[in-house]
Design a protein around this motif. Structure first.
Motif, mmCIF file in Angstrom:
data_model
loop_
_atom_site.group_PDB
_atom_site.id
_atom_site.type_symbol
_atom_site.label_atom_id
_atom_site.label_comp_id
_atom_site.label_asym_id
_atom_site.label_seq_id
_atom_site.Cartn_x
_atom_site.Cartn_y
_atom_site.Cartn_z
ATOM 1 N N ASP A 176 -4.309 -15.607 -4.885
ATOM 2 C CA ASP A 176 -5.364 -15.461 -3.512
ATOM 3 C C ASP A 176 -5.574 -14.082 -3.824
ATOM 4 O O ASP A 176 -4.628 -13.032 -3.292
ATOM 5 N N VAL A 177 -7.103 -14.103 -3.622
ATOM 6 C CA VAL A 177 -7.859 -12.742 -3.369
ATOM 7 C C VAL A 177 -8.743 -12.192 -2.937
ATOM 8 O O VAL A 177 -9.688 -11.035 -2.838
ATOM 9 N N ARG A 178 -8.660 -13.653 -1.207
ATOM 10 C CA ARG A 178 -9.112 -13.247 -0.327
ATOM 11 C C ARG A 178 -8.671 -11.280 0.387
ATOM 12 O O ARG A 178 -7.582 -11.205 0.491
ATOM 13 N N GLY A 179 -9.438 -10.526 0.530
ATOM 14 C CA GLY A 179 -9.209 -9.450 0.768
ATOM 15 C C GLY A 179 -8.791 -8.295 0.404
ATOM 16 O O GLY A 179 -8.670 -7.263 0.707
ATOM 17 N N GLY A 180 -8.866 -8.933 -1.449
ATOM 18 C CA GLY A 180 -9.023 -7.478 -1.988
ATOM 19 C C GLY A 180 -9.954 -6.726 -2.726
ATOM 20 O O GLY A 180 -10.748 -7.722 -2.626
ATOM 21 N N ILE B 169 -3.872 -1.525 -8.102
ATOM 22 C CA ILE B 169 -5.030 -2.186 -7.637
ATOM 23 C C ILE B 169 -5.428 -3.363 -8.425
ATOM 24 O O ILE B 169 -5.547 -3.925 -8.218
ATOM 25 N N LEU B 170 -5.196 -3.061 -10.555
ATOM 26 C CA LEU B 170 -6.009 -3.817 -11.107
ATOM 27 C C LEU B 170 -4.446 -5.483 -10.911
ATOM 28 O O LEU B 170 -4.896 -6.332 -10.945
ATOM 29 N N GLU B 171 -3.390 -4.524 -10.510
ATOM 30 C CA GLU B 171 -2.057 -6.352 -10.660
ATOM 31 C C GLU B 171 -2.128 -6.504 -9.810
ATOM 32 O O GLU B 171 -2.143 -7.686 -9.675
ATOM 33 N N THR B 172 -2.760 -6.023 -8.411
ATOM 34 C CA THR B 172 -2.549 -6.870 -6.987
ATOM 35 C C THR B 172 -3.960 -7.423 -5.808
ATOM 36 O O THR B 172 -3.946 -7.635 -5.529
ATOM 37 N N GLY B 173 -4.427 -6.613 -6.455
ATOM 38 C CA GLY B 173 -5.886 -6.487 -5.621
ATOM 39 C C GLY B 173 -5.872 -5.765 -4.343
ATOM 40 O O GLY B 173 -7.198 -5.260 -4.024
ATOM 41 N N ARG B 174 -5.360 -5.017 -4.469
ATOM 42 C CA ARG B 174 -4.721 -4.018 -3.085
ATOM 43 C C ARG B 174 -4.490 -2.230 -3.338
ATOM 44 O O ARG B 174 -3.855 -2.154 -4.475
#
Length: 135
Positions: A68-72, A130-135
């Motif tokens: 789920d990459v929404r918001g990241g 950031i690369l792992e979680t997108g956040r």
């Protein structure tokens, strides 16, 4: 850690976590031209350089079915620098005026998922997160 090691570490991690990347290598190209004085074809080396100051690495996060990459973060511009050293002052570890111009322009983008970062070895853990979680 030198900049090349930092680049390699981030690129390797990015691929593992499903990002694609772009890095412009400064390369040497040969220009062929005709020399009328010598009446012969000659070659001369010319550096091929992308736009001066453009960030070292651009990463795009691909959507995986299970993510789920929404918001990241989806688009990441990274300017890589080595440590400043104990004196805090090696000139090649500072941003050039062109790099500052790109930084300002990219940080002004008001779009979700786009981020610019100046990265030194001490910032590596944050980049990997950031690369792992997108956040």
């Amino acid at each position: 850690m030198v900049e090349a090691d930092l680049l390699r570490t981030i690129r390797d991690a990015a691929r593992v976590f499903g990002w694609i990347d772009h890095h412009d290598e400064q390369s040497v190209q040969l220009d062929r031209f005709y020399d009328p004085v010598k009446k012969a074809w000659r070659s001369r080396k010319r550096k091929a350089i992308s736009s001066r100051g453009f960030p070292d690495l651009v990463l795009v996060r691909r959507k995986r079915p299970w993510q789920d990459v929404r918001g990241g973060v989806r688009l990441l511009f990274l300017e890589l620098k080595r440590d400043l050293g104990p004196e805090g002052g090696e000139s090649h570890a500072k941003l050039t005026p062109e790099q500052l111009e790109w930084r300002e322009a990219l940080e002004a983008i008001d779009a979700p998922g786009v981020r610019y970062m100046l990265v030194r070895p001490a910032d590596l853990d944050r980049v990997l997160e950031i690369l792992e979680t997108g956040r």
